[in-house]
Enzyme design. Structure first.
Site, PDB file in Angstrom:
ATOM      1  N   HIS A 148     -25.155  51.475  11.994  1.00 13.53           N
ATOM      2  CA  HIS A 148     -25.269  52.462  13.078  1.00 13.53           C
ATOM      3  C   HIS A 148     -23.919  53.078  13.455  1.00 13.53           C
ATOM      4  O   HIS A 148     -23.873  54.047  14.216  1.00 13.53           O
ATOM      5  CB  HIS A 148     -25.855  51.828  14.348  1.00 13.53           C
ATOM      6  N   ASP A 185     -33.221  47.862   6.814  1.00 18.93           N
ATOM      7  CA  ASP A 185     -33.188  47.423   8.217  1.00 18.93           C
ATOM      8  C   ASP A 185     -34.278  48.194   8.975  1.00 18.93           C
ATOM      9  O   ASP A 185     -34.557  49.346   8.655  1.00 18.93           O
ATOM     10  CB  ASP A 185     -31.807  47.739   8.798  1.00 18.93           C
ATOM     11  N   ASP A 270     -34.770  42.749  10.213  1.00 17.93           N
ATOM     12  CA  ASP A 270     -35.534  42.954  11.450  1.00 17.93           C
ATOM     13  C   ASP A 270     -36.860  43.674  11.224  1.00 17.93           C
ATOM     14  O   ASP A 270     -37.594  43.917  12.180  1.00 17.93           O
ATOM     15  CB  ASP A 270     -34.683  43.655  12.523  1.00 17.93           C
TER      16      ASP A 270
HETATM   17 ZN    ZN Z   1     -31.731  46.830  12.830  1.00 16.02          ZN
END
Ligand code: ZN
Length: 370
Positions: A148, A185, A270
């Site tokens: 990110h 992810d 995740d």
């Molecule tokens: Zn994540």
């Protein structure tokens, strides 16, 4: 459960450092700063998940068959391949004052910049070893995560763009021309996307839960100037069927067409069925299957070169089994450990591809391939 007889068909590197587990995400609770309505607690991105993965790799004996690599801290001239010096200075300032929010939802402690340098240095160490032929592929079990992080902004628990810096390092210092990233992810790999959006030398692929994080990010229309950014937003509840269809219909054909010289996997867990931050349905077997596809493709196109960098994944009980499955596939282990949670997750139901999921995948395919 120790695998006395473990035999591996590939030489896999594991970048590991106890210091990765010392990155301090303060007393934030979940992802909130403490306040009069949020009791101080444990941040979702804490060492336990990754430490337990490392412990499981050791307990099964796989550790003894891996090439353990030690990271060195990345200096400024490595980090500035992606981030301006002002970003490094900002992180140094936050950490120097004892820590705080380094950007958007990104707690950092006193040593966090130093440890983030070690995460980047771990990725470049892995890239060096793979490209020198010391090892076939590598997994970097680092913290903090990176996908990110924007060039000028820490975001979503990420301080520095680990995977993107590995890509730039491979291009600048090893002369690689074309590299692909495959980010599974559960959150959109917005940082990696932003860094390479208009760069035709890097194909960036992100499979993620639609509109989860960052908000209004990761849509199928975001293709970049050269059409080398591929987003596959999947509806909440997507499981084995959706991810496998997305791989077969889009991800693999896009990679085949691009012909990368190396694949970097920003590898989050995740999207697993037990994660507190996403509502996807994957089991360790799905991560194993996706890894197997990429290993086979890398064998065909780029001498097996894969570097995976650890991203999200917040189930301390289940991430270790998902991570072990990825490492077992990377190394071609002959006797994978049975996943004690697999039967339980299988019984959730809802793993088969649904009409909505299929439509979303077809839309992404059409947007990318035309
Ligand atoms: Zn994540």
């Amino acid at each position: 459960m120790h695998h006395e007889t473990t035999a591996c068909s590939r030489n896999t590197g594991l970048v590991s450092s106890e210091l990765y587990f010392w990155h301090d995400t303060l007393s934030w609770c979940g992802f909130f700063e403490p306040s009069l309505t949020v009791q101080p607690g444990e941040h979702f991105e804490n060492p336990e998940t990754k430490r337990r993965l490392q412990n499981l790799v050791q307990a099964t004996g796989l550790w003894d068959h891996l090439t353990i690599l030690k990271p060195a801290p990345a200096p400024d001239d490595v980090i500035t391949m992606v981030h301006p010096q002002t970003h490094i200075d900002h992180l140094a300032d936050i950490c120097g004052r004892g820590g705080g929010d380094a950007g958007i939802l990104t707690p950092a402690g006193r040593a966090s910049l130093d440890i983030a340098r070690l995460a980047v240095g771990g990725v470049t160490r892995a890239v060096d070893a793979v490209l020198a032929g010391e090892i076939d592929n590598a997994y970097v079990l680092c913290r903090p995560p990176g996908h990110h992080a924007l060039p000028e902004m820490a975001m979503g628990f990420c301080l520095l763009a680990n995977a993107a810096l590995g890509v730039r390092h491979a291009q600048k210092n090893h002369g690689l021309r074309k590299i692909a990233t495959v980010d599974w992810d559960v959150h959109h790999g917005n940082g990696t996307e932003a860094i390479f959006l208009d760069d035709s030398s890097v194909l960036t692929i992100s499979l993620h839960q639609d509109s989860l994080f960052p908000p209004e990010s990761g849509g199928i229309d975001m293709k970049g100037a050269e059409g080398t950014n591929l987003n596959v937003p999947l509806p909440p509840g997507s499981g084995s069927g959706a991810y496998r269809a997305a791989f077969e219909k889009i991800v693999m054909p896009a990679l085949e067409a691009f012909e990368p010289e190396m694949i970097v996997i920003p590898c989050g867990f995740d999207a697993c069925a037990l994660d507190p931050l996403g509502v996807q349905m994957l089991s360790s077997e799905d991560f194993r299957w996706m890894t197997r596809q990429l290993v086979a493709l890398a064998d065909r196109h780029c001498r097996g070169r894969i570097v995976a960098t650890h991203e999200g994944g917040y189930s301390a009980t289940y991430v270790p089994y998902c991570g072990l499955a990825v490492l077992e596939e990377l190394s071609g282990v002959s006797d994978p450990l049975p996943d004690p949670f697999h039967e339980h997750i299988k019984n959730y139901g809802g793993h088969d591809l649904t009409g909505d999921q299929n439509t979303a995948i077809d839309h992404a395919r059409k947007a990318y391939f035309g």
